[in-house]
Design a protein around this motif. Structure first.
Motif, PDB file in Angstrom:
ATOM      1  N   GLY A  91      56.145  56.876  58.083  1.00 13.63           N
ATOM      2  CA  GLY A  91      56.858  55.841  58.826  1.00 13.63           C
ATOM      3  C   GLY A  91      58.055  55.330  58.053  1.00 13.63           C
ATOM      4  N   THR A 108      61.777  67.885  62.321  1.00 12.70           N
ATOM      5  CA  THR A 108      61.273  66.530  62.036  1.00 12.70           C
ATOM      6  C   THR A 108      60.754  66.399  60.610  1.00 12.70           C
ATOM      7  OG1 THR A 108      59.008  66.969  62.749  1.00 12.70           O
ATOM      8  CG2 THR A 108      60.557  66.273  64.460  1.00 12.70           C
ATOM      9  N   LYS A 148      59.898  56.827  55.923  1.00 14.51           N
ATOM     10  CA  LYS A 148      61.017  57.784  55.865  1.00 14.51           C
ATOM     11  C   LYS A 148      61.902  57.675  57.107  1.00 14.51           C
ATOM     12  CE  LYS A 148      58.557  61.579  54.547  1.00 14.51           C
ATOM     13  NZ  LYS A 148      58.438  63.010  54.197  1.00 14.51           N
ATOM     14  N   PRO A 203      53.694  63.114  63.797  1.00 12.16           N
ATOM     15  CA  PRO A 203      53.434  63.308  62.363  1.00 12.16           C
ATOM     16  C   PRO A 203      52.756  64.656  62.105  1.00 12.16           C
ATOM     17  CG  PRO A 203      51.726  61.932  63.309  1.00 12.16           C
ATOM     18  CD  PRO A 203      52.659  62.287  64.434  1.00 12.16           C
TER      19      PRO A 203
END
Ligand code: GDP
Length: 325
Positions: free
Chosen positions: A12, A302, A14, A239
């Motif tokens: 989070g 991502t 980052k 994630p």
């Protein structure tokens, strides 16, 4: 564009850092999980809040993602020599944060006041809010019994098989001052790539957002509950990349709960809460299935290995939101 981000610790932080590079302070509020908070050695420790603040301040350890850069460990070595518990590492500079926070809490200051002061001292200009000033404790229900989160995560190294989670105090904890306004005034809410089970779900619970798996994809739960989310765009960044976590136990948790870990599983987890989903290009083949959940999809890189990656992902997320508004 005003964005409110929900974040846990390393993952989070980052994306929050990337967003902070491209949005002015008045346009970004970050609401952080405090379900991992605990007391240790008489100190009140907020691992996710500290990770987010250290990262935004440029003080975080670039190798671990948590703790401080250029840290020294004298206090820890001496505590160990005296027989103190040594399973949770606290560097010397980091200890100063916990000592001062504990002192102020004992004086009666709230966690959000303290966080605001610390951010000011560290030069963090964007708003960082704990999800609540009241204690919420994540309990991991495992085959070896219930474990407080840090006991499971650090002491037991996530080894016990997970059966479920509880967020003690979440139903009575008031959202921290400013969280409600941040959610209502935001043009978009971004759920950062944090562990859905133990970093984001506690925030959603405190903000009274129903956790999703059994809910139909629409209608969207707008404006309900303590948090009162305004109408708007809500986007999560996965994630899970290629069925695995970049770090931490999120994928293992999905598996142990009988769900195949994947970006699709994350999208289903948040379900009707989302209007959009961002997933890695490794997972491009899942695009249509995620679209089928009634959300827009952005497929991109991502994995944030550098500051450039953080900024790149943040600007793609912001553009994705702009297209949706
Ligand atoms: P923790 O409290 O420190 O475990 O922090 P979080 O819950 O915020 O972060 C853990 C999650 O972040 C894990 O599920 C990781 O897979 C995810 N994560 C970490 N780094 C990255 C990254 O660069 N990109 C993406 N997409 N996810 C990441």
């Amino acid at each position: 564009m005003r964005i409110t981000a929900l974040a846990g610790g390393v993952g989070g932080a980052k994306l929050a850092h990337g967003l902070a590079q491209i949005l002015p302070p008045e346009d970004l509020t970050i609401i952080v999980n405090t379900g991992d908070d605990f007391e240790h050695l008489g100190l009140y420790i907020c691992p996710d809040l500290d990770t987010v603040c250290y990262t935004l301040a440029g003080l975080a350890n670039p190798q671990t993602g948590w703790g401080r850069a250029n840290e020294t460990w004298n206090a820890m070595a001496n505590l160990k020599r005296l027989g103190a518990p040594d399973w949770f590492n606290l560097g010397d500079s980091d200890l100063a944060t916990h000592i001062e926070r504990t002192r102020r809490l004992k004086e009666g200051q709230t966690l959000s006041q303290i966080t605001r002061d610390f951010c000011k001292a560290w030069g963090v200009k964007h708003t960082v809010l704990p999800m609540s000033d009241q204690p919420v404790r994540t309990i991991v229900e495992t085959e070896e019994g219930d474990l407080p989160f840090q006991e499971y995560f650090v002491h037991r190294k996530c080894e016990p098989r997970v059966k479920g989670f509880r967020f003690e105090g979440a139903d009575v904890a008031e959202p921290a001052p400013g969280t409600r306004e941040a959610l209502q005034s935001a043009e978009a809410v971004v759920i950062c790539p944090s562990n859905p089970w133990v970093s984001i779900d506690p925030i959603l619970r405190v903000l009274s957002l129903t956790l999703s798996p059994l809910r139909p994809p629409s209608p969207l739960p707008l404006g309900e509950g303590k948090g009162g989310w305004g109408e708007g765009v809500r986007v999560a960044v996965s994630p899970i990349i290629g069925g695995q976590t970049v770090k931490g136990p999120a994928a293992k948790m999905f598996s142990e709960l009988g769900i195949e870990p994947s970006a699709l599983a994350v999208a289903k987890h948040y379900g009707a809460l989302l209007t959009g989903f961002v997933m890695d290009e490794t997972d491009a083949q899942l695009r249509e299935e995620v679209r089928g959940l009634n959300m827009r999809v952005l497929v991109t890189n991502t994995l944030m290995q550098s500051l450039d990656d953080r900024m790149q992902l943040a600007s793609e997320v912001v553009n994705f939101i702009r297209e949706a508004i």
